[in-house]
Scaffold this motif. Structure first.
Motif, PDB file in Angstrom:
ATOM      1  N   SER A 175       0.788  -1.176  -0.003  1.00  0.00           N
ATOM      2  CA  SER A 175       0.102   0.033  -0.075  1.00  0.00           C
ATOM      3  C   SER A 175       0.862   1.152  -0.005  1.00  0.00           C
ATOM      4  O   SER A 175       2.002   1.073   0.072  1.00  0.00           O
ATOM      5  CB  SER A 175      -1.010  -0.064   1.176  1.00  0.00           C
ATOM      6  N   ILE A 176       0.244   2.252  -0.315  1.00  0.00           N
ATOM      7  CA  ILE A 176       0.973   3.611  -0.280  1.00  0.00           C
ATOM      8  C   ILE A 176       1.111   4.140   1.101  1.00  0.00           C
ATOM      9  O   ILE A 176       0.021   4.318   1.976  1.00  0.00           O
ATOM     10  CB  ILE A 176       0.105   4.591  -1.220  1.00  0.00           C
ATOM     11  N   PRO A 177       2.302   4.202   1.757  1.00  0.00           N
ATOM     12  CA  PRO A 177       2.277   4.582   3.093  1.00  0.00           C
ATOM     13  C   PRO A 177       2.043   6.120   3.568  1.00  0.00           C
ATOM     14  O   PRO A 177       2.217   7.047   2.820  1.00  0.00           O
ATOM     15  CB  PRO A 177       3.767   4.254   3.480  1.00  0.00           C
ATOM     16  N   VAL A 178       1.106   5.865   4.644  1.00  0.00           N
ATOM     17  CA  VAL A 178       0.987   7.387   5.237  1.00  0.00           C
ATOM     18  C   VAL A 178       1.114   7.555   6.755  1.00  0.00           C
ATOM     19  O   VAL A 178       1.438   6.330   7.340  1.00  0.00           O
ATOM     20  CB  VAL A 178      -0.417   7.693   4.998  1.00  0.00           C
ATOM     21  N   SER A 179       1.422   8.629   7.212  1.00  0.00           N
ATOM     22  CA  SER A 179       1.758   8.515   8.730  1.00  0.00           C
ATOM     23  C   SER A 179       0.797   8.139   9.672  1.00  0.00           C
ATOM     24  O   SER A 179      -0.433   8.220   9.274  1.00  0.00           O
ATOM     25  CB  SER A 179       2.271   9.880   8.919  1.00  0.00           C
ATOM     26  N   ASN A 180       1.102   7.508  10.933  1.00  0.00           N
ATOM     27  CA  ASN A 180       0.000   7.212  11.644  1.00  0.00           C
ATOM     28  C   ASN A 180       0.334   7.421  13.341  1.00  0.00           C
ATOM     29  O   ASN A 180       0.461   6.703  14.286  1.00  0.00           O
ATOM     30  CB  ASN A 180       0.010   5.582  11.840  1.00  0.00           C
ATOM     31  N   GLY A 181       1.123   8.401  13.313  1.00  0.00           N
ATOM     32  CA  GLY A 181       1.734   8.984  14.446  1.00  0.00           C
ATOM     33  C   GLY A 181       3.204   8.797  14.903  1.00  0.00           C
ATOM     34  O   GLY A 181       3.967   9.637  14.763  1.00  0.00           O
ATOM     35  N   SER A 182       3.542   7.324  15.163  1.00  0.00           N
ATOM     36  CA  SER A 182       4.785   7.154  15.242  1.00  0.00           C
ATOM     37  C   SER A 182       5.803   6.855  14.124  1.00  0.00           C
ATOM     38  O   SER A 182       6.742   6.965  13.802  1.00  0.00           O
ATOM     39  CB  SER A 182       4.879   5.903  16.276  1.00  0.00           C
ATOM     40  N   ALA A 183       4.877   6.293  13.173  1.00  0.00           N
ATOM     41  CA  ALA A 183       5.714   6.135  11.715  1.00  0.00           C
ATOM     42  C   ALA A 183       5.360   7.293  10.695  1.00  0.00           C
ATOM     43  O   ALA A 183       4.086   7.669  10.503  1.00  0.00           O
ATOM     44  CB  ALA A 183       4.999   4.650  10.968  1.00  0.00           C
ATOM     45  N   PRO A 184       6.240   7.408   9.890  1.00  0.00           N
ATOM     46  CA  PRO A 184       6.215   8.624   8.838  1.00  0.00           C
ATOM     47  C   PRO A 184       5.368   8.071   7.745  1.00  0.00           C
ATOM     48  O   PRO A 184       5.203   6.831   7.548  1.00  0.00           O
ATOM     49  CB  PRO A 184       7.676   8.764   8.625  1.00  0.00           C
ATOM     50  N   GLY A 185       4.982   8.927   6.732  1.00  0.00           N
ATOM     51  CA  GLY A 185       4.436   8.612   5.582  1.00  0.00           C
ATOM     52  C   GLY A 185       4.319   9.392   4.417  1.00  0.00           C
ATOM     53  O   GLY A 185       4.917  10.833   4.814  1.00  0.00           O
ATOM     54  N   LEU A 186       3.894   9.221   3.346  1.00  0.00           N
ATOM     55  CA  LEU A 186       4.170  10.245   2.267  1.00  0.00           C
ATOM     56  C   LEU A 186       3.209  11.448   2.279  1.00  0.00           C
ATOM     57  O   LEU A 186       3.591  12.564   1.735  1.00  0.00           O
ATOM     58  CB  LEU A 186       3.712   9.578   0.857  1.00  0.00           C
ATOM     59  N   ASP A 187       2.259  11.430   3.255  1.00  0.00           N
ATOM     60  CA  ASP A 187       1.436  12.640   3.473  1.00  0.00           C
ATOM     61  C   ASP A 187       2.054  13.743   4.229  1.00  0.00           C
ATOM     62  O   ASP A 187       1.610  15.000   4.093  1.00  0.00           O
ATOM     63  CB  ASP A 187       0.356  12.164   4.181  1.00  0.00           C
ATOM     64  N   MET A 188       3.500  13.534   4.566  1.00  0.00           N
ATOM     65  CA  MET A 188       4.386  14.445   5.329  1.00  0.00           C
ATOM     66  C   MET A 188       5.130  15.274   4.258  1.00  0.00           C
ATOM     67  O   MET A 188       5.742  16.248   4.607  1.00  0.00           O
ATOM     68  CB  MET A 188       5.156  13.710   6.211  1.00  0.00           C
ATOM     69  N   LEU A 189       5.098  15.064   3.112  1.00  0.00           N
ATOM     70  CA  LEU A 189       6.002  15.609   1.848  1.00  0.00           C
ATOM     71  C   LEU A 189       5.072  16.697   1.369  1.00  0.00           C
ATOM     72  O   LEU A 189       4.745  16.702   0.119  1.00  0.00           O
ATOM     73  CB  LEU A 189       6.231  14.639   0.955  1.00  0.00           C
ATOM     74  N   VAL A 190       4.995  17.713   2.022  1.00  0.00           N
ATOM     75  CA  VAL A 190       3.954  18.888   1.943  1.00  0.00           C
ATOM     76  C   VAL A 190       5.079  19.962   0.845  1.00  0.00           C
ATOM     77  O   VAL A 190       4.465  20.534   0.289  1.00  0.00           O
ATOM     78  CB  VAL A 190       3.978  19.841   3.084  1.00  0.00           C
ATOM     79  N   GLN A 191       6.448  19.677   0.644  1.00  0.00           N
ATOM     80  CA  GLN A 191       6.958  20.570  -0.321  1.00  0.00           C
ATOM     81  C   GLN A 191       7.380  19.620  -1.762  1.00  0.00           C
ATOM     82  O   GLN A 191       7.854  20.099  -2.717  1.00  0.00           O
ATOM     83  CB  GLN A 191       8.457  20.729   0.173  1.00  0.00           C
ATOM     84  N   THR A 192       6.959  18.627  -1.632  1.00  0.00           N
ATOM     85  CA  THR A 192       7.117  17.843  -2.963  1.00  0.00           C
ATOM     86  C   THR A 192       6.102  18.086  -4.018  1.00  0.00           C
ATOM     87  O   THR A 192       4.735  18.168  -3.710  1.00  0.00           O
ATOM     88  CB  THR A 192       7.196  16.079  -2.622  1.00  0.00           C
ATOM     89  N   GLN A 193       6.642  18.211  -5.336  1.00  0.00           N
ATOM     90  CA  GLN A 193       5.681  18.423  -6.263  1.00  0.00           C
ATOM     91  C   GLN A 193       5.357  17.231  -7.147  1.00  0.00           C
ATOM     92  O   GLN A 193       4.399  17.450  -8.128  1.00  0.00           O
ATOM     93  CB  GLN A 193       6.220  19.739  -7.301  1.00  0.00           C
ATOM     94  N   HIS A 194       6.172  16.064  -7.084  1.00  0.00           N
ATOM     95  CA  HIS A 194       5.863  15.096  -8.122  1.00  0.00           C
ATOM     96  C   HIS A 194       5.632  13.887  -7.364  1.00  0.00           C
ATOM     97  O   HIS A 194       6.775  13.557  -6.803  1.00  0.00           O
ATOM     98  CB  HIS A 194       6.957  15.172  -9.123  1.00  0.00           C
ATOM     99  N   PHE A 195       4.675  13.139  -7.337  1.00  0.00           N
ATOM    100  CA  PHE A 195       4.312  11.741  -7.070  1.00  0.00           C
ATOM    101  C   PHE A 195       4.172  11.040  -8.125  1.00  0.00           C
ATOM    102  O   PHE A 195       3.344  10.874  -9.005  1.00  0.00           O
ATOM    103  CB  PHE A 195       3.063  11.712  -6.246  1.00  0.00           C
TER     104      PHE A 195
END
Length: 951
Positions: A175-195
Motif C-alpha cells: 500500500s501507499i504509506p501514510v503517517s500514523n503517529g509514530s511512523a512517517p508517511g508520504l502525506d508528510m511531503l508537503v514540499q514535494t511537487q511530483h508523486f
C-alpha cells in the motif's frame, strides 16, 4: 653505489606521488571500490588522485568528491557498500546503465549531504532501503525504470526538502504509506511537487490522508497499478495539481464531484477502472486539456452539456462509458479540440459536426454506437470521421463507414541544408554534419495534445532542448526528433538524437553532462508536453583514452626510475619465465579435468571463451537460492531433470534447471552449450542468467517468466484471457525472437523445438522464446542445412526434416506455422487423433466468410478479430506449413506479414505491450507454476520413426 642511486630515485619518485595525490584518502578508497566492482569504467580512471587527474564523471571541491555523474557509460556491476564513505557527495547520477544490477546498499543512507540520487533506467533490484529516509538534504529522488520490489519505504516521508519523487516503472508492491503517529508517511511531503508511482504493483486503497490543502503537488501519477477502493475526495484539496493519472487500476465507486474545484488541472486520466455512479460534473475545470474516463461503468446518461463548455479541451476520450443520446454540435466548435473518441457507447439520433467546427479538429471516432443519420457537408470534412458499426453504415460504403488504416506520425526534424553522404555508421545532423549522435527516447506521461501530425509542437520541443543544452554550456550542435507515437500506456514516445559540436563524437564528459540535464529534470519541456522521463542508450563512440601520468614528476625522474626499475626487472625475468611455464602446465591439466577452470567472465582475455552477461554460480549458491531444492520451489519436471524457482540476493526470481544423473552432458559439451546461450540476447528470447558446473552438477539458471507458457494461457490453465490483439502481439514477439536466432545470433541458431510450451509470457504478456536444449548452431552463415538426428516434438515437426535428417531454418518456420494455427484454434496440434494442419486444410473454403473455419476458430477471438486480419493470419500459417521448405517464407518474411496483419487490424506493431497482464486475467485458481512439465527441459532422445502425416 648503484643500489644507493636506485634507492634515492625510488624515494624521490614516491615523494612526488604523495605530494601530487591530494584527493582525500577515504574518498579515493571508496572510489577505488567502485572501480574494482564495475566493468567499463572510463579509461582515465588510473592513478591515486581522482581529483587532481580529473577522472571523468568525478567532480571535486577542496580534495573531496562531491559529484559522480556517469550516465550512459555502459557500466556493469553492483553498487558496493563503500559508497557510504563519500561523506561529501551531493550528486549521484548513474542513469541509463542497464548493466548496473543488484540491491542498493543500506549504507547509502549515510550520504548525509546527498541532494540528488538519480538511478533512472538501470537494472537495480531488491527492496529500496529504508535508510533512504536518512538523506535529509535530498531534493531529487529518481529510481524509476529499474526492477525494485517490495513496499515504498515510509521513511521517505521524512525528507522535507524532497521536490521530485519518481519510483515509477518498477515492481513495487503493498500500500501507499501514510503517517500514523509514530511512523512517517508520504502525506508528510508537503514540499514535494511530483508523486510518480505509475507502472508498479501497488495495491489497496489510495489513502484519503495522503492529500491535504498544504501540499505542493502538481503531478499525481498512479497509473497501471492494482489500486482499489474509491478516489479520495481529499484529492480536491490539492489546488496546485496540474496532472492526475489514476487510470489502469481497479478503482471503484463514483468520481468525487468536488474534483471540479481543481481549476489548474490540465490532464486527467481515469480510464480502465471500475468507476460507477453518475458522470461527474467538471464544469469548473476550465484549464482541462485532456480528459479520458473510458472503460468504466458509469450510469447511463445523455452527453452532458459541460463537455461543450471546456474551452481549453483538446482531447475527449469517453469510450465505453454508457453515454447515450445525441452528440451536440456545439462540442465540435471548441476552439482547441483535436480528438473526440466516443466509441462503444449508446449514442443515437443524428450526428451533425456543423459548419463552425474547430480548426484543430483531427479525429471524430464514434464507431459502434446507434447513430442513424449523419449530416454531411458538400465536399466532406477532410478529417477522419469514423461511424463504422452504426445503423447509418448498414449497407453503406461511404468513407465514414470504413475503418481508416492507422498511421503513426512520420515527423522527423528536417535538415537545414542538403544532407551529405556520411559513413554507414554515422548520421547526418539537421545542420548537415556527419557525426555519431547520442540517442535515446523521451517519454511524456501526460501530454495535453493528441494531434501528432502538428509539427509546431515538436519544433518547440526541439528549440527548448537546444536552449537548455546551450544554457548549460554543453557542446551540442543540434538535436533531431523523430517517430512520435502513443504507446499502450498512453505515453507519448519520441526518439531523440543529440549531435556534437566541433567534433564528430562526444567525449565521456559531454555524454554524462547531457544525461544529467535530462535525468535530473534540468530540462523543462514546453507545458503542453507535461511530465517526462528519458531513457538513454549507451554511447559507443567516445573520442579515445585520455592520457594520465598520475604525477607531476619530471621526465628525468621518470627516466631515472625506469632505468633503476629495469635492473630489477632483468633479475626477475628468468624466474618469471619459469613460473609462467609451470602455471601453463597446471592450467592445461586443470582444463582437462574441468573445462571451466580458466573461464573467467570478468576478464576479456582474447583466447578464453567469454560469457556475455551470464554468471558462474557455485553449487552452494544455487542450493541456497532454491531453498535447498525444496518441493515448494519445484515448478516442473521432464526428461532432463527438474526446474526450481529461486531467488537471487538481488531479489531477482530465476528458474533453475537441474540435470538428473543420466541426462548430463560431458563437461566440454556443457561448456559449449553455455557459450552458445550466453550469446543470445533479445527481448523476445528467455535470457540465461548463469550456470552451475560444480560438485558433479550441471544446472542452467534462466530469468523467471511469471505468466507461464502460451500453452497454459490458450488452454485456460493460467487464467489469462488472450483476445485477438494479444494473440497477434504474442505471434509477432515469438516471430521476432526466432528471426533473431536465425539472422542476428552469432552463430545463427535453429531452435528445433518451437511450440506453445516453449513460448513464455512475461508480466506484460510479451512473448519470449525458451528452451534451447535441442537447438543447433548453423556454424558458417553459408550453410544451408545441418545433417543431424531427428529430434523435436510430434505435431510441430517439419516432415521434410523428419524424412531427410536435414535440419534447416525452414524447419523452425514449419513449427511456427503450427503454433500460429494453435493461436487461432486454441487446440493442441494433435488432439484426439486429429492433426491441426490437416483439420484446417480440410475445412478451408476461401469463397466463404472466415474461410468456413467457424467450427475450428477459438470462439474467444471471433468477436474481437477483424475478419480480414484473421483470414490473412490463416493464409500465413498455411504458407508456413507447406510440405517443402523451399515454399515456406523466411522468418523475416513472417515478421513483416504479421506486422502488416496488425496494421490491418488497426494495431501498431511497434507499440509497447500491455502494461500488465491484469486486464487479461480471470481467476487464477491457485495457479502457481508458470513452467509446465515440458517447459525449459531438454528432450534428448530421438522420436521413433512413425511417420507424421501433415496433410
Amino acid at each position: 653505489m648503484v643500489p644507493r642511486i636506485q634507492l634515492y630515485l625510488l624515494v624521490l619518485f614516491i615523494q612526488v606521488l604523495v605530494i601530487a595525490a591530494w584527493t582525500n584518502p577515504s574518498d579515493f578508497s571508496a572510489l577505488q571500490a567502485l572501480k574494482d566492482e564495475w566493468q567499463y569504467t572510463p579509461p582515465n580512471w588510473v592513478g591515486a588522485d581522482p581529483c587532481g587527474n580529473s577522472w571523468e564523471g568525478i567532480t571535486c571541491i577542496n580534495s573531496r568528491i562531491v559529484s559522480i555523474t556517469l550516465a550512459s557509460m555502459g557500466l556493469s556491476g553492483q553498487l558496493p557498500g563503500d559508497i557510504e564513505n563519500l561523506s561529501e557527495l551531493q550528486t549521484l547520477d548513474l542513469s541509463y546503465n542497464e548493466g548496473l544490477t543488484g540491491s542498493l546498499p543500506n549504507g547509502i543512507g549515510n550520504l548525509a549531504k546527498l541532494t540528488s540520487l538519480i538511478l533512472v533506467g538501470c537494472g537495480f533490484s531488491g527492496q529500496i532501503p529504508d535508510s533512504i529516509g536518512s538523506l535529509k538534504q535530498l531534493y531529487t529522488l529518481s529510481l524509476n525504470s529499474n526492477k525494485f520490489i517490495g513496499p515504498i519505504p515510509p521513511s521517505i516521508g521524512t525528507l522535507q526538502k524532497l521536490h521530485w519523487l519518481d519510483l515509477a516503472d518498477n515492481r513495487l508492491s503493498g500500500s501507499i504509506p501514510v503517517s500514523n503517529g509514530s511512523a512517517p508517511g508520504l502525506d508528510m511531503l508537503v514540499q514535494t511537487q511530483h508523486f510518480h508511482f505509475g507502472k508498479n504493483q501497488l495495491s489497496g486503497e489510495i489513502p484519503s490522508q495522503l492529500f491535504s490543502a498544504n501540499m505542493s503537488l502538481i503531478h499525481v501519477l498512479l497509473d497501471s497499478n492494482r489500486l482499489t477502493g474509491k478516489i479520495p475526495a481529499t484529492l480536491s484539496l490539492v489546488q496546485t495539481l496540474e496532472t492526475i493519472r489514476l487510470d489502469r487500476n481497479s478503482l471503484s465507486g463514483p468520481v468525487p464531484q468536488n474534483l471540479s474545484k481543481l481549476t489548474n488541472v490540465q490532464e486527467m486520466f481515469l480510464s480502465n477502472n471500475n468507476l460507477n455512479g453518475p458522470l461527474p460534473d467538471l464544469t469548473g475545470m476550465m484549464s482541462l486539456y485532456y480528459l479520458d474516463m473510458s472503460n468504466n461503468t458509469f450510469d447511463a446518461s445523455d452527453v452532458p452539456p459541460w463537455f461543450s463548455t471546456l474551452q481549453s479541451l483538446t482531447t475527449l476520450v469517453m469510450e465505453n462509458t454508457q453515454l447515450k443520446g445525441q452528440v451536440p454540435a456545439a462540442l465540435f466548435s471548441l476552439p482547441q479540440l483535436q480528438s473526440v473518441i466516443l466509441r462503444n457507447n449508446r449514442l443515437n439520433g443524428t450526428l451533425s459536426i456543423g459548419s463552425s467546427y474547430g480548426t484543430e479538429l483531427q479525429l471524430v471516432d464514434l464507431q459502434n454506437n446507434s447513430i442513424q443519420f449523419f449530416t454531411d457537408k458538400a465536399g466532406g470534412y477532410g478529417i477522419p470521421i469514423i461511424l463504422v458499426d452504426n445503423p447509418f453504415c448498414q449497407g453503406s460504403t461511404v468513407t465514414y463507414c470504413i475503418l481508416p488504416r492507422q498511421v503513426n506520425s512520420s515527423y522527423s526534424t528536417p535538415s537545414n541544408c542538403l544532407p551529405p553522404q556520411c559513413r554507414s555508421d554515422q548520421v547526418s545532423s539537421p545542420n548537415c554534419q556527419c557525426a555519431y549522435p547520442y540517442t535515446g527516447t523521451l517519454f511524456f506521461r501526460a501530454p495535453s495534445f493528441s494531434d501528432l501530425g502538428n509539427s509546431s509542437n515538436f519544433v518547440s520541443l526541439q528549440q527548448s532542448l537546444m536552449f537548455t543544452f546551450h544554457s548549460n554550456q554543453l557542446s551540442v550542435d543540434s538535436v533531431s526528433l523523430s517517430d512520435p507515437s502513443k504507446n499502450l500506456d498512453d505515453y507519448l514516445t519520441i526518439s531523440l538524437q543529440v549531435f556534437p559540436s566541433g567534433l564528430d563524437h562526444f567525449n565521456r564528459t559531454g555524454i554524462s553532462a547531457i544525461g544529467l540535464v535530462l535525468s535530473n529534470q534540468t530540462f523543462k519541456p514546453p507545458p503542453s508536453f507535461g511530465p517526462f522521463f528519458y531513457i538513454g542508450n549507451s554511447y559507443q563512440y567516445f573520442s579515445g583514452i585520455p592520457s594520465s601520468s598520475g604525477s607531476s614528476s619530471s621526465t628525468g625522474i621518470i627516466i631515472g626510475a625506469a632505468v633503476g626499475g629495469s635492473v630489477l626487472l632483468l633479475l626477475l625475468l628468468g624466474a618469471g619465465g619459469y613460473a609462467f611455464r609451470q602455471k601453463r602446465r597446471a592450467e592445461t591439466a586443470a582444463k582437462q579435468i574441468d573445462p571451466f577452470a580458466l573461464w573467467d567472465p570478468n576478464k576479456n582475455s582474447g583466447g578464453v571463451p567469454q560469457l556475455k552477461g551470464a554468471r558462474n554460480f557455485s553449487f552452494e549458491e544455487v542450493k541456497k537460492y532454491s531453498n535447498n531444492f525444496s518441493e515448494t520451489n519445484d515448478i516442473g519436471s521432464g526428461g532432463y531433470g527438474k526446474v526450481y524457482r529461486g531467488t537471487l540476493p538481488t531479489g531477482q526470481l530465476v528458474a533453475i534447471k537441474r540435470a538428473q544423473q543420466g541426462s548430463m552432458q560431458g563437461g566440454l559439451e556443457f561448456k559449449t552449450e553455455i557459450e552458445l546461450l550466453s550469446r543470445v540476447h533479445h527481448k523476445n528470447v528467455v535470457g540465461l542468467v548463469g550456470f552451475c558446473f560444480d560438485q558433479g552438477e550441471e544446472m542452467l539458471v534462466y530469468e523467471y517468466i511469471p505468466n507461464g507458457t502460451l500453452k497454459d494461457s490458450l488452454s485456460g490453465k493460467s487464467g489469462i484471457r488472450l483476445d485477438w490483439m494479444r494473440r497477434l502481439r504474442i505471434a509477432l514477439g515469438a516471430a521476432r525472437g526466432i528471426q533473431y536466432l536465425h539472422i542476428l545470433a552469432d552463430p545463427p541458431i535453429i531452435h528445433r523445438d518451437i511450440k506453445s510450451n516453449n513460448v513464455l509470457l512475461d508480466e506484460r504478456l510479451n512473448a519470449k522464446v525458451a528452451d534451447f536444449g535441442l537447438s543447433k548452431p548453423m556454424g558458417s552463415p553459408d550453410r544451408t542445412h545441418v545433417t543431424t538426428q531427428v529430434k523435436g516434438t510430434m505435431g510441430y515437426m517439419d516432415p521434410e526434416y523428419y524424412m531427410t535428417n536435414q535440419l534447416t531454418e525452414k524447419s523452425d518456420v514449419y513449427s511456427f506455422g503450427v503454433l500460429l494455427l494453435e493461436l487461432i484454434t486454441a487446440r493442441a496440434p494433435i488432439e484426439k487423433g486429429k492433426y491441426i494442419v490437416r483439420e484446417v486444410k480440410q475445412a478451408m473454403d476461401m469463397t466463404k466468410d472466415l474461410y468456413n473455419l467457424h467450427q475450428v476458430i477459438d470462439p474467444v477471438i471471433v468477436s474481437s478479430a477483424a475478419p480480414r486480419s484473421l483470414e490473412k493470419f490463416v493464409d500465413l500459417a498455411l504458407r508456413c506449413v507447406e510440405e517443402q521448405g523451399v515454399n515456406r517464407p523466411t522468418m523475416s518474411d513472417v515478421v513483416k506479414e504479421i506486422e502488416s496483419i496488425m496494421e490491418l487490424a488497426g494495431l501498431n506493431p511497434n507499440a509497447e505491450s500491455a502494461s500488465t497482464s491484469e486486464s487479461y486475467e480471470g481467476a487464477r485458481k491457485g495457479y502457481e507454476h508458470p513452467y509446465s512439465d515440458e517447459s525449459l527441459f531438454v528432450y534428448s532422445g530421438a522420436y521413433p520413426h512413425s511417420k507424421v502425416e501433415p496433410k
